[in-house]
Design a protein around this motif. Structure first.
Motif, PDB file in Angstrom:
ATOM      1  N   SER A 198       0.838  -1.203   0.000  1.00 17.42           N
ATOM      2  CA  SER A 198       0.000   0.000   0.000  1.00 17.42           C
ATOM      3  C   SER A 198       0.867   1.245   0.000  1.00 17.42           C
ATOM      4  CB  SER A 198      -0.935  -0.005   1.218  1.00 17.42           C
ATOM      5  OG  SER A 198      -0.214  -0.287   2.400  1.00 17.42           O
ATOM      6  N   ALA A 201       0.231   5.121   1.548  1.00 18.04           N
ATOM      7  CA  ALA A 201      -0.919   5.189   2.450  1.00 18.04           C
ATOM      8  C   ALA A 201      -0.469   5.109   3.898  1.00 18.04           C
ATOM      9  CB  ALA A 201      -1.889   4.055   2.146  1.00 18.04           C
ATOM     10  N   GLN A 203      -2.173   4.846   8.173  1.00 16.70           N
ATOM     11  CA  GLN A 203      -3.352   4.357   8.871  1.00 16.70           C
ATOM     12  C   GLN A 203      -3.427   4.926  10.287  1.00 16.70           C
ATOM     13  OE1 GLN A 203      -0.698   2.054   8.321  1.00 16.70           O
ATOM     14  NE2 GLN A 203      -1.161   1.742   6.172  1.00 16.70           N
ATOM     15  N   PHE A 226      -8.673   2.627   1.040  1.00 19.60           N
ATOM     16  CA  PHE A 226      -7.526   2.555   0.139  1.00 19.60           C
ATOM     17  C   PHE A 226      -7.707   1.304  -0.716  1.00 19.60           C
ATOM     18  CE2 PHE A 226      -3.110   1.610  -1.040  1.00 19.60           C
ATOM     19  CZ  PHE A 226      -2.711   2.857  -1.499  1.00 19.60           C
ATOM     20  N   ASP A 238      -7.180   5.232   4.202  1.00 23.54           N
ATOM     21  CA  ASP A 238      -5.955   6.017   4.099  1.00 23.54           C
ATOM     22  C   ASP A 238      -6.215   7.416   4.648  1.00 23.54           C
ATOM     23  OD1 ASP A 238      -3.538   7.146   3.384  1.00 23.54           O
ATOM     24  OD2 ASP A 238      -4.064   7.357   1.272  1.00 23.54           O
ATOM     25  N   SER A 240      -3.702   9.754   4.846  1.00 24.61           N
ATOM     26  CA  SER A 240      -2.651  10.675   4.407  1.00 24.61           C
ATOM     27  C   SER A 240      -3.153  11.725   3.432  1.00 24.61           C
ATOM     28  CB  SER A 240      -1.504   9.884   3.760  1.00 24.61           C
ATOM     29  OG  SER A 240      -1.921   9.271   2.552  1.00 24.61           O
ATOM     30  N   ASN A 241      -4.301  11.495   2.783  1.00 29.29           N
ATOM     31  CA  ASN A 241      -4.806  12.437   1.788  1.00 29.29           C
ATOM     32  C   ASN A 241      -5.867  13.388   2.336  1.00 29.29           C
ATOM     33  OD1 ASN A 241      -3.182  11.656  -0.294  1.00 29.29           O
ATOM     34  ND2 ASN A 241      -4.651  10.236  -1.193  1.00 29.29           N
ATOM     35  N   GLN A 490      -2.771   8.989  -7.117  1.00 30.83           N
ATOM     36  CA  GLN A 490      -4.004   8.733  -6.375  1.00 30.83           C
ATOM     37  C   GLN A 490      -5.050   9.780  -6.724  1.00 30.83           C
ATOM     38  OE1 GLN A 490      -2.520   9.054  -2.395  1.00 30.83           O
ATOM     39  NE2 GLN A 490      -1.539   7.045  -2.405  1.00 30.83           N
ATOM     40  N   TYR A 518     -11.976   5.936  -4.668  1.00 29.17           N
ATOM     41  CA  TYR A 518     -10.525   6.063  -4.561  1.00 29.17           C
ATOM     42  C   TYR A 518      -9.933   5.253  -5.714  1.00 29.17           C
ATOM     43  CZ  TYR A 518      -6.162   6.745  -1.829  1.00 29.17           C
ATOM     44  OH  TYR A 518      -4.917   7.136  -1.389  1.00 29.17           O
TER      45      TYR A 518
END
Length: 1016
Positions: A198, A201, A203, A226, A238, A240-241, A490, A518
Motif C-alpha cells: 500500500s 498510504a 493508517q 484505500f 488512508d 494521508s490524503n 491517487q 478512490y
C-alpha cells in the motif's frame, strides 16, 4: 520528585479555585456575514471571546442576516437570532445558552446546569453515509464552560484546528500519532510492507486492534477504502490524503460504536470535520526544512466563502509538495557500519556466488577491484566471517527513502441553498489528486525456476558443481535511483448531497445520498525472471540429480558474467514496471428523522432519531496480469475484486429522566448481501450520565459492535508468498528428539474465504469528569474491549501438525480434518515439503482494557494567559488468542512478538498575550520490546528486553502582525532526537520504523493573511 509533583498539583488546584469570574464583555466591533446560524454563532464566540452552548440539531437549516458594528454581546446575539425562534439565557456557570423561545405568557424555566449536557445524542451519524452530525451534538464555544456540564456518557476527544497548528503538527498522520489512544503498530513511510502492499498510504489504529477496526469519517460520512489491502490482507482507510489545512476539528470516540455508526467501529471512530464557515478569504503558506538537510516541503492552502441571499458556499484548496528524504542523508542509517553489533557490520552482498553448502566462492581481489566504481564508488573486496569473500558495498544499504516524495492538490466545497418551503439543499464535494514516489531498495536477482521456486541452486556445467548466484543492481546500471522509484498516482472523489428541513412542529428530516471513490495507478519496478535467467545463465541444458536425489537445472554459466556490470541497455532488457490500477467505492442513500422534544421528562425533553439506509461497496485490485503469474522475480501477487449491498435501520433515544440524570439508548440492525450470501447483525448501546454536583459528572457506556467480513478477505484471488514451517511428519517418522531441525522453506498460497462471518465485540467504559472551577477540569475513564471471531489466516503450524497426525494414523485419514489438511500440503516427489495452502477464518479473540486520563487548566497572570492540557493512556491488559484452545498471549510479555506500548502520554502548555502566543508540546511513548524480544529470542542476560520510554517535543511561536496577517514559526522534534539505540536490533535500519524515524528536527515558517471579512 514526589514532593515536586504534590506542590504542582496543589498549585493547580488552588489556582483553579481562585480563578476570576468571567466579566461581561464591553461593546466591541463584530463583523459576521449572513449565512448558516450555527456558523455565525461560532464566529461571534471567536470574535468576542464569549462562551455559548446550543443544540446543533435544533439549529439545522436556520440562517441569519448577519451583524456588523460596535455592539455589546447581547445586542449582537439578539440580531443574529432575530426571527429564528431562539433566544438566550445564562446558566449558573456564566455560560450563554441558546434556547427555543417560550410563549410570552409562560414564565421562562429556571436555568439548569444539565441543560448543557452533551454526548452521543439522537443523531443520524450512522453507517456508510450518515447525515453530517458531530459526535457531540451540543456545541460548546468559548473557554470557561465546565466540562462536567457538557460531556456525554462516552469520552469524546476533540482536536481543533487551532490546537493542531499550535502543537506543530503538519499532517493528519502526525496529529493522530500524538493521540494517546492511537496505540497500534502501523506502516511508516519507509515500511517495506507498505511499499509492497500500500505505497503512500498511512493508517490510524485505535487501541492497537488493527487499522481495519477503526472507522474513519469525513464530515460524518464514510470514505472509500484505500484500494489495496493492508499488508496484503485487509482493507483500511488512508488518512494521508485528508487535507489538514481544511480541517475545523477532529473528533475521536473510542470503543464499540456500531449501534450508531454501523460496521468497523469496534475500536472507535475518527471523524474529520472540515470547515463549514468562512468570511472573506484566508491564505496560508507554510515552508518546511529539516535541520540535517533533505525533506523540504511547501504547503499552500486557500479557503473562503460567499453568501448571497439564500445561497451559502464555503470552499478551499490545498497544494502540497514534499521532497524525498533519503536514507543516505542520515548518518544513523547510511551504511551497514551503523549496525549495533560487529557481527551485523558486514558489507552488503552486491555480487555473490556460493556452493551447495552456502560457502562463498571467492571472486578474488582483482574481480572486486574491477567493480569499485559501482554503488557510487563504494564496492570492494569484502569478507563475512564463517562464509568467505564476496564483492560488496557498505553504503548500498542507504538506497531508500525515509520520507516519500509527494505532490498533490486537495479541493473542498460545502454548498447550501434555502428553498422556498423552508427546506434546505446541501452538498459537500471533495477532490484530491496526489503523486507519490518512494524507493524501497535496489532490484536484485537470483535464479527463479519457471514454477516460482526461488531456492536458486543450479548445476553449473562450466565449473562442474552446484552453485547459487545472487546479484543486486547498482544505481549506475539502473541509470539512477529515479528509475527504481515506486510510483503512485491517487485520485479521490467524494460527493454528498440531499435535502433537510422540518416535518411538522418538532420533527426534522434529512434525505441524503453520498458517493466516495478512490482510484490509483501504482507502478513497482521489477526484474523479469526469465530474461534475467537467460542473461546471466544462458539456456537450460537439462537436469542433474545428485546422490541424495536432489534435482537441479543445468546451465553452462561463465562466472565472469555475474561480475560484469550491465550496460543501460542490458538492464532495461531485464527490467520492467508492473502497473496496477486499483479502485474502490462506497455509496449510501439514507433518510433520517429527528425529534428533540419527543416527550417530556422531569429533566427535560427526550430526544429521538431514526434512520433507514441502503448502500453499496466495491473494490477491484486490477493488477498487472503478469504479476499473478511467475513472471517477475520474487513477485507473484493475488487478484481481488468484489462488491456487496447493504441496508440498515437504526434509532437512538436520549432521556433526561432527572435534572441530574440522563440515559441514552441506541439500537441498529445491518444486513450485508454478497455472492448469494446474506449476513445480518443487530448491535446495541446504552449510556448513563449522573451529575450529583454541578462540577462532577459520573458516566458509563456499554455497547456491542461488529465488523462485516472484509471484502479482500472474502474475494482475494490466489497468490503466493514465502514462509517456513516444521515438517512434523518427517520429524516423527525419524523419531527425532528436536523437530526444530526439520524447519523447511515453504511457498504459501492464499485466497479469500466467502464463508466468513462478521467479527464481533463488546465494549464498556466507566469514568468521571470533575470541573471544580471554570478553568480547571480532569477526566478519568476506564475502557474494556473484547473482540471475538476475529479474522486470521489459518495457522501453518496447525495444518502441518494435522497432516503429520493423519499420515501417521493418529487421526482417521478419512475424517474431514484429515481430508482438509492433506489437501492443503504439497510435497515433492521425494517427499520434501514444498507448499501449503491457507485462507482466512473466524478464529481469533483479542481483548484490551486500560485507563485514559485527561487534564485541562488555564491561568490568567500579569504576563499573559497560560493554558495547560495533558492526556495519558495506560493499558492494563492486551491479550490475543489465535485459535480456540491455544494459549492466551500477553502482548506486553517478553518474547511475545507484539510491538505495542503499554502507555502513551502527551501534554502541552500555551502562553498568549496580546499579539503573541507560544506552545510547547511533548509526547511520551512508553517502553517497547527490543529487537530480540520482538523476534522472540531474548534470554536472561541479554540486553533489554525493553527499550526505555522516549520523549519528543514540538514548539511553535505565533505573532499577529496586523489584524489580517500572522506569522508563525514552529519546530517538530525540537531537540533533534534520533531513534533510541538498541544493541539487539540488527536488521536495517537498526531501529523500529513502526514508531521511530531519522528525520530529526524540522522547522516550519508559516504566513497567514486574511482578505475581507472579520479580522484574524
Amino acid at each position: 520528585m514526589r514532593s515536586t509533583l504534590r506542590v504542582l498539583l496543589l498549585s493547580l488546584a488552588c489556582s483553579a479555585a481562585l480563578a476570576a469570574q468571567a466579566q461581561t464583555p464591553a461593546p466591541a466591533r463584530v463583523a459576521i456575514p449572513a449565512g448558516d446560524l450555527a456558523s455565525a454563532l461560532g464566529e461571534l464566540a471567536r470574535q468576542s471571546g464569549i462562551q455559548l452552548v446550543y443544540r446543533a440539531d435544533q439549529l439545522k437549516g436556520l440562517h441569519t442576516q448577519g451583524v456588523e458594528g460596535t455592539l455589546s454581546t447581547d445586542e449582537a446575539l439578539q440580531r443574529l437570532l432575530r426571527g429564528s425562534g431562539f433566544t438566550t439565557r445564562r446558566d449558573v456557570s456564566g455560560a450563554i445558552l441558546v434556547v427555543r423561545q417560550t410563549p410570552a405568557a409562560a414564565p421562562a424555566p429556571p436555568p439548569r446546569a444539565p441543560a448543557a449536557s452533551a454526548g452521543p445524542t439522537p443523531s443520524a451519524a450512522t453507517a456508510d453515509a450518515q447525515p453530517v452530525t458531530d459526535l457531540a451534538s451540543v456545541q460548546v464555544l468559548g473557554s470557561r464552560i465546565r466540562r462536567a456540564q457538557v460531556e456525554g456518557p462516552a469520552p469524546v476527544e476533540v482536536i481543533t484546528a487551532e490546537q493542531i497548528q499550535a502543537n506543530g503538527f503538519t499532517s493528519v498522520p502526525d496529529v493522530l500519532r500524538a493521540m494517546t489512544q492511537n496505540s497500534g503498530e502501523t506502516q511508516s513511510q519507509q515500511s517495506g510492507s507498505g511499499a509492497d502492499f500500500s505505497p503512500g498510504a498511512q493508517q490510524v489504529d485505535l487501541r492497537g486492534l488493527g487499522p481495519n477496526h477503526t472507522l474513519v469519517l469525513v464530515n460524518g460520512r464514510r470514505i472509500a477504502d484505500f484500494p489495496l489491502p493492508f499488508k496484503g490482507r485487509s482493507n483500511f482507510t488512508d488518512i494521508s490524503n485528508i487535507p489538514l489545512g481544511m480541517i475545523d476539528r477532529i473528533e475521536v470516540l473510542t470503543g464499540s460504536a456500531s449501534a450508531v455508526y454501523g460496521s468497523d467501529a469496534i475500536s472507535g471512530v475518527v471523524n474529520f470535520v472540515l470547515k463549514k464557515q468562512a468570511d472573506g478569504t484566508t491564505v496560508d503558506l507554510r515552508l518546511g526544512d529539516t535541520s540535517r538537510g533533505g525533506g523540504e516541503s511547501v504547503d499552500l492552502s486557500i479557503s473562503g466563502g460567499v453568501s448571497r441571499g439564500a445561497f451559502n458556499a464555503v470552499f478551499g484548496a490545498e497544494l502540497i509538495e514534499q521532497k524525498p528524504l533519503w536514507a543516505y542523508d542520515r548518518a544513523i542509517q547510511d551504511s551497514t557500519m551503523d549496525a549495533p553489533t560487529e557481527r551485523a557490520r558486514v558489507s552488503r552482498r552486491a555480487y555473490l556466488r556460493t556452493d551447495w553448502w552456502d560457502d562463498y566462492i571467492d571472486p578474488g581481489q582483482a574481480t572486486c577491484d574491477g567493480l569499485a566504481g559501482q554503488n557510487d564508488g563504494t564496492t570492494y573486496y569484502a569478507f563475512r566471517p564463517r562464509y568467505g569473500y564476496f564483492c560488496g558495498s557498505d553504503e548500498a544499504i542507504g538506497y531508500g527513502t525515509i520520507l516519500s516524495q509527494r505532490r498533490g492538490v486537495n479541493a473542498y466545497a460545502s454548498l447550501s441553498h434555502m428553498l422556498g418551503n423552508g427546506s434546505e439543499w446541501f452538498a459537500d464535494l471533495q477532490l484530491g489528486y496526489h503523486k507519490l514516489e518512494l524507493f524501497k531498495d535496489v532490484r536484485a536477482w537470483s535464479y527463479m525456476a519457471p514454477d516460482g521456486n526461488e531456492a536458486g541452486y543450479f548445476f553449473n556445467q562450466a565449473t562442474d558443481q552446484v552453485e547459487y548466484w545472487q546479484r543486486q543492481f547498482s544505481p549506475e546500471e539502473m541509470g539512477g535511483l529515479d528509475n527504481g522509484m515506486v510510483r503512485t498516482a491517487q485520485r479521490t472523489f467524494g460527493l454528498t448531497t440531499g435535502l433537510k428541513g422540518q416535518l411538522g412542529e418538532h420533527w426534522d428530516y434529512e434525505a441524503a445520498f453520498s458517493h466516495s471513490q478512490y482510484q490509483a495507478r501504482i507502478a513497482w519496478p521489477q526484474i523479469v525472471a526469465a530474461s534475467a535467467n537467460a542473461l546471466f545463465l544462458g539456456p537450460q541444458l537439462g537436469e542433474y540429480t545428485d546422490d541424495d536425489g536432489n534435482v537441479f537445472p543445468i546451465f553452462d554459466a561463465d562466472p565472469q558474467r555475474l561480475y560484469t556490470p550491465l550496460t543501460r541497455g542490458e538492464y532495461d532488457a531485464i527490467a520492467a514496471y508492473t502497473v496496477y490500477h486499483p479502485q474502490s467505492s462506497t455509496q449510501t442513500a439514507s433518510f433520517t428523522v429527528t425529534n428533540a422534544a419527543l416527550f417530556a421528562l422531569p429533566g427535560g425533553d427526550a430526544g429521538f432519531a431514526a434512520v433507514v439506509e441502503a448502500g453499496h461497496q466495491a473494490y477491484d485490485l486490477n493488477p498487472d496480469p503478469l504479476a499473478t503469474q511467475y513472471y517477475y522475480y520474487s513477485w507473484k501477487d493475488s487478484d481481488g475484486h468484489g462488491s456487496r449491498n447493504r441496508w440498515a435501520v437504526a434509532s437512538e433515544l436520549r432521556m433526561p429522566v432527572l435534572d441530574t440524570l440522563n440515559l441514552s439508548l441506541a439500537a441498529r440492525y445491518d444486513q450485508y448481501r454478497y455472492s448469494g450470501t446474506s449476513t445480518g447483525k443487530p448491535t446495541y448501546s446504552a449510556g448513563v450520565e449522573w451529575r450529583p454536583l454541578a462540577s462532577l459528572l459520573l458516566r458509563g457506556s456499554w455497547g456491542t459492535a461488529f465488523r462485516a467480513p472484509d471484502l479482500h478477505y472474502l474475494y482475494s484471488g490466489p497468490g503466493n508468498d514465502e514462509t517456513s514451517g516444521i515438517d512434523y511428519f518427517g520429524c516423527l517418522s525419524d523419531a527425532a528428539d528436536d523437530c526444530s531441525d526439520y524447519e523447511e522453506g515453504l511457498i504459501r498460497s492464499r485466497e479469500g474465504n466467502p464463508r466468513l462471518q462478521p467479527e464481533t465485540s463488546t465494549s464498556w467504559t466507566a469514568g468521571l469528569v470533575w470541573s471544580p472551577g471554570e478553568r480547571f477540569d480532569v477526566s478519568l475513564d476506564y475502557f474494556d474491549i473484547d473482540m471475538r471471531e476475529q479474522v486470521q489466516d489459518m495457522s501453518v503450524d496447525a495444518i502441518l501438525r494435522d497432516e503429520a497426525s493423519c499420515r501417521l494414523g493418529a487421526l482417521d485419514p478419512a475424517s474431514p480434518t484429515c481430508v482438509d489438511a492433506l489437501a492443503r500440503v504439497t510435497r515433492t516427489s521425494d517427499g520434501r515439503l514444498y507448499g501449503i495452502h491457507v485462507n482466512p477464518v473466524n478464529v481469533a479473540r483479542e481483548r484490551t482494557s486500560g485507563v485514559d486520563l485527561g487534564l485541562h487548566y488555564s491561568l490568567v497572570t500579569a504576563i499573559g494567559e497560560f493554558r495547560f492540557s495533558g492526556n495519558h493512556s495506560w493499558v492494563r491488559m492486551h491479550e490475543f488468542q489465535q485459535f480456540a484452545g491455544d494459549p492466551v498471549e500477553d502482548e506486553f510479555a517478553v518474547n511475545s512478538g507484539f510491538d505495542i506500548p503499554r502507555s502513551k502520554s502527551s501534554a502541552s502548555v500555551t502562553w498568549s498575550r496580546n499579539r503573541w502566543s507560544a506552545t510547547l508540546h511533548g509526547q511520551r511513548l512508553g517502553k517497547l520490546p527490543n529487537g530480540w524480544s520482538y523476534d522472540q529470542v531474548w534470554e536472561d542476560g541479554d540486553p533489554g528486553p525493553m527499550i526505555e520510554a522516549t520523549y519528543r517535543y514540538n514548539a511553535s511561536l505565533r505573532f499577529r502582525l496586523t489584524e489580517r496577517a500572522q506569522l508563525a514559526l514552529s519546530a517538530t522534534n525540537l531537540f533533534d532526537k534520533m531513534p533510541p539505540k538498541d544493541p539487539t536490533y540488527t536488521a536495517y535500519p537498526y531501529y523500529d520504523i513502526s514508531w521511530f524515524d531519522a528525520v530529526g528536527r524540522t522547522v516550519y515558517l508559516q504566513y497567514t493573511h486574511k482578505f475581507g471579512g472579520a479580522p484574524l
